[in-house]
Design an enzyme around this catalytic site. Structure first.
Site, PDB file in Angstrom:
ATOM      1  CG  HIS A 155      10.611  -6.449 -13.883  1.00 10.79           C
ATOM      2  ND1 HIS A 155       9.555  -6.669 -13.029  1.00 10.79           N
ATOM      3  CD2 HIS A 155      11.729  -6.652 -13.137  1.00 10.79           C
ATOM      4  CE1 HIS A 155      10.011  -6.967 -11.821  1.00 10.79           C
ATOM      5  NE2 HIS A 155      11.332  -6.960 -11.857  1.00 10.79           N
ATOM      6  CG  ASP A 362       3.336  -4.216 -21.170  1.00 14.29           C
ATOM      7  OD1 ASP A 362       4.316  -4.152 -20.408  1.00 14.29           O
ATOM      8  OD2 ASP A 362       2.315  -3.522 -21.026  1.00 14.29           O
TER       9      ASP A 362
HETATM   10  C1  GDG Z   1       6.962  -3.125 -16.000  1.00 11.37           C
HETATM   11  C2  GDG Z   1       6.824  -3.860 -17.349  1.00 11.37           C
HETATM   12  C3  GDG Z   1       5.608  -5.696 -16.184  1.00 11.37           C
HETATM   13  C4  GDG Z   1      -0.924   2.589 -13.082  1.00 11.37           C
HETATM   14  N1  GDG Z   1      -1.614   3.719 -12.912  1.00 11.37           N
HETATM   15  C5  GDG Z   1      -1.862   3.849 -11.606  1.00 11.37           C
HETATM   16  C6  GDG Z   1      -1.278   2.757 -10.958  1.00 11.37           C
HETATM   17  N2  GDG Z   1      -0.717   1.996 -11.895  1.00 11.37           N
HETATM   18  C7  GDG Z   1      -0.077   0.705 -11.580  1.00 11.37           C
HETATM   19  C8  GDG Z   1      -0.917  -0.423 -12.158  1.00 11.37           C
HETATM   20  C9  GDG Z   1       0.099  -1.550 -12.239  1.00 11.37           C
HETATM   21  C10 GDG Z   1       1.400  -0.791 -12.477  1.00 11.37           C
HETATM   22  O1  GDG Z   1       1.183   0.584 -12.180  1.00 11.37           O
HETATM   23  C11 GDG Z   1       1.818  -0.863 -13.940  1.00 11.37           C
HETATM   24  O2  GDG Z   1       2.320  -2.142 -14.199  1.00 11.37           O
HETATM   25  P1  GDG Z   1       2.392  -2.729 -15.678  1.00 11.37           P
HETATM   26  O3  GDG Z   1       2.760  -4.139 -15.590  1.00 11.37           O
HETATM   27  O4  GDG Z   1       1.060  -2.531 -16.331  1.00 11.37           O
HETATM   28  O5  GDG Z   1       3.439  -1.840 -16.494  1.00 11.37           O
HETATM   29  P2  GDG Z   1       4.949  -1.179 -16.251  1.00 11.37           P
HETATM   30  O6  GDG Z   1       4.910  -0.029 -15.334  1.00 11.37           O
HETATM   31  O7  GDG Z   1       5.427  -0.853 -17.632  1.00 11.37           O
HETATM   32  O8  GDG Z   1       5.831  -2.357 -15.612  1.00 11.37           O
HETATM   33  C12 GDG Z   1       5.573  -4.699 -17.366  1.00 11.37           C
HETATM   34  C13 GDG Z   1       5.918  -4.981 -14.871  1.00 11.37           C
HETATM   35  O9  GDG Z   1       7.094  -4.181 -14.981  1.00 11.37           O
HETATM   36  C14 GDG Z   1       6.126  -5.976 -13.733  1.00 11.37           C
HETATM   37  O10 GDG Z   1       7.097  -6.926 -14.034  1.00 11.37           O
HETATM   38  O11 GDG Z   1       4.341  -6.322 -16.097  1.00 11.37           O
HETATM   39  O12 GDG Z   1       5.473  -5.431 -18.574  1.00 11.37           O
HETATM   40  O13 GDG Z   1       6.801  -2.912 -18.434  1.00 11.37           O
HETATM   41  O14 GDG Z   1       0.179  -2.236 -11.030  1.00 11.37           O
HETATM   42  O15 GDG Z   1      -2.009  -0.658 -11.322  1.00 11.37           O
HETATM   43  N3  GDG Z   1      -1.321   2.562  -9.628  1.00 11.37           N
HETATM   44  C15 GDG Z   1      -1.986   3.497  -8.899  1.00 11.37           C
HETATM   45  N4  GDG Z   1      -2.584   4.576  -9.464  1.00 11.37           N
HETATM   46  C16 GDG Z   1      -2.554   4.800 -10.813  1.00 11.37           C
HETATM   47  O16 GDG Z   1      -3.121   5.762 -11.315  1.00 11.37           O
HETATM   48  N5  GDG Z   1      -2.044   3.345  -7.561  1.00 11.37           N
END
Ligand code: GDG
Length: 460
Positions: A155, A362
């Site tokens: 990821h 990322d």
């Molecule tokens: C890893 C990789 C890759 C955030 N704040 C709240 C909330 N979130 C949710 C977002 C989004 C998720 O968390 C974060 O996903 P990201 O992709 O931005 O980042 P990572 O957590 O670092 O994820 C990344 C991912 O895996 C998938 O393969 O894209 O690069 O680092 O969905 O919306 N959700 C809620 N409340 C919040 O306050 N409900």
């Protein structure tokens, strides 16, 4: 149909999958369709070695979890996974711990987890292992004579060779990856970085979607992860989102809002983002009182020192920025260490003229995709996106920025605030078809198909 076995650090929740979001929903759907098994860490720490495997049946999905010992938690989870691999793979050599004990415990925990899974396996299972916690899991399964088709999806980014080789025993980790049949990366760049390592460091062969070394040829493919786009569009029109949207717009009193949503993590470029906002206010006084920035940043990995540091840094920066610029009726920056429901989040995205997504590195970044999907197509906001997020290779109509270039980010935000409605619509319209066509369900199906085709070839 073969049964799907998913292995990931955290398991479930099945019932709460919709609340947890796209990835959990997509996995649960695939697991439900074949009566699958989901295996990983329980989230608990215990030093009791008896009966640590817990099995529960949740609808058609079986959940199997194992506790970590204290040593496993410290040296494998907080250690090699989050203090070595996470910073290193995100190019933060300055934060990477090269402690050999971490590596040894990581190997042991991967072996213990694999041992726990073997008795639960059936001969035709497709085993899909997720992320950097389990690089060595497939190799341990092979050691225990598992000959099922095993795939692995990373990821996070795969780093450039020169960065990766700073890790002692980097070759051992890559040798372990060759135990998988299919290796999946977020972007072509990550895949090429891996292939570059194999050919230059190991003298292996690489071609198209293949890599050969250690006497094995494996599939090496790009599977950019998506969001559940249709569902997210629906969420942004739900009553909860509309409520959130309406109260936000009332509170903004005609001001434009910039939004950032990130786990509180040093890879997400938050100090640089705050600095860029400060620079925006310094350089463009015409926008004072007309714009405010809301950063949602739920805390994560609170036991790792570097996460405590970044939290303190951001508290300092937000105090400084508001101290410098706030007026009695205008708070320029709101910084919230809390989380919102997915529906509320969709409403917040929709109420914001700019989505500011500027990680220093990322794997993909799902927030960028969610922001675009949540917009009103008639009057959409603008995504300002780091070139170092995997999502930048797909969302090309965003304003692409270099997150280290504070002035460049400030200028891009200023341009976004002044972008015409027509240009905003055009950009939004170019991005939506790709988000719909490459959603999380397609991502999952493509990966499972890749594992199946290995299975068929071996059976032929
Ligand atoms: C890893 C990789 C890759 C955030 N704040 C709240 C909330 N979130 C949710 C977002 C989004 C998720 O968390 C974060 O996903 P990201 O992709 O931005 O980042 P990572 O957590 O670092 O994820 C990344 C991912 O895996 C998938 O393969 O894209 O690069 O680092 O969905 O919306 N959700 C809620 N409340 C919040 O306050 N409900």
């Amino acid at each position: 149909m073969s049964r799907l076995v998913v292995v990931s650090n955290r398991v479930g929740p099945v019932k709460d999958a919709a609340r947890a979001g796209g990835l959990a929903v997509a996995l649960v759907e695939a697991l439900t369709a074949c009566g699958g098994l989901w295996y990983g860490w329980s989230g608990e720490i215990s030093n009791d070695s008896d009966g640590r495997l817990r099995m529960t049946q949740d609808g058609d999905v079986t959940l199997a979890t194992v506790d970590l010992s204290e040593q496993g938690y410290d040296q494998y989870y907080n250690g090699f996974a989050n203090r070595t691999l996470w910073p290193l793979f995100h190019y933060r050599l300055d934060l990477t711990s090269y402690d050999r004990r971490y590596y040894e415990t990581y190997q042991q925990v991967n072996a213990q987890f694999a041992e726990g899974l073997v008795p639960l396996l059936q001969p035709n299972d497709l085993i899909w292992v997720h992320d950097y916690h389990f690089l060595a899991f497939g190799e341990e399964l092979r050691r225990m004579k598992c000959d099922q088709s095993i795939g692995f999806f990373l990821h996070i980014p795969f780093p450039a060779r020169e960065v990766f080789i700073t890790l002692p025993r980097h070759d051992k980790l890559v040798e372990a990856l060759f135990a998988y049949d299919v290796l999946g990366f977020q972007t072509d760049r990550d895949r090429r970085m891996f292939q570059d390592y194999v050919s230059r460091e190991l003298g292996g062969e690489v071609w198209e979607n293949k890599a050969r070394a250690f006497g094995r040829t494996i599939e090496v493919r790009t599977f950019p992860i998506g969001i559940d786009t249709r569902h997210f569009v629906g969420a942004s029109e739900s009553p909860e989102a509309v409520n959130q949207y309406t109260s936000m717009r009332e509170m903004l009193k005609g001001r434009h809002q910039i939004i950032g949503v990130d786990r509180l993590d040093y890879t997400k470029g938050l100090p640089e983002r705050f600095e860029a906002f400060e620079r925006l206010l310094e350089d463009y006084t015409d926008i004072h009182r007309k714009v405010s920035f809301m950063q949602v940043a739920p805390v994560s990995r609170t036991e790792v020192e570097e996460y405590v540091d970044i939290r303190q840094k951001l508290e300092g920066a937000s105090g400084r920025i508001n101290g410098r610029f706030a007026e009695f009726d205008w708070t320029p920056l709101r910084y919230l260490n809390r989380s919102f429901s997915r529906h509320q989040l969709a409403g917040l995205y929709r109420a914001s003229r700019i989505g500011l997504v500027t990680p220093l590195r990322d794997g993909m970044n799902l927030v960028a995709k969610e922001y675009v999907a949540a917009q009103d197509p008639e009057d959409p906001g603008v995504l300002v996106l780091s070139r170092f997020a995997g999502a930048a290779s797909q969302l090309r109509s965003a304003l692409i920025v270099n997150p280290y270039d504070v002035k460049g980010v400030a200028d891009a935000v200023y341009d976004a605030l002044h972008m015409t409605q027509q240009e905003r619509r055009d950009r939004h319209q170019t991005m939506m078809p790709d988000l719909l066509a490459h959603d999380v369900n397609i991502w999952r199906d493509n990966f499972i198909d890749a594992m199946r085709s290995i299975e068929r070839r071996e059976a032929a």
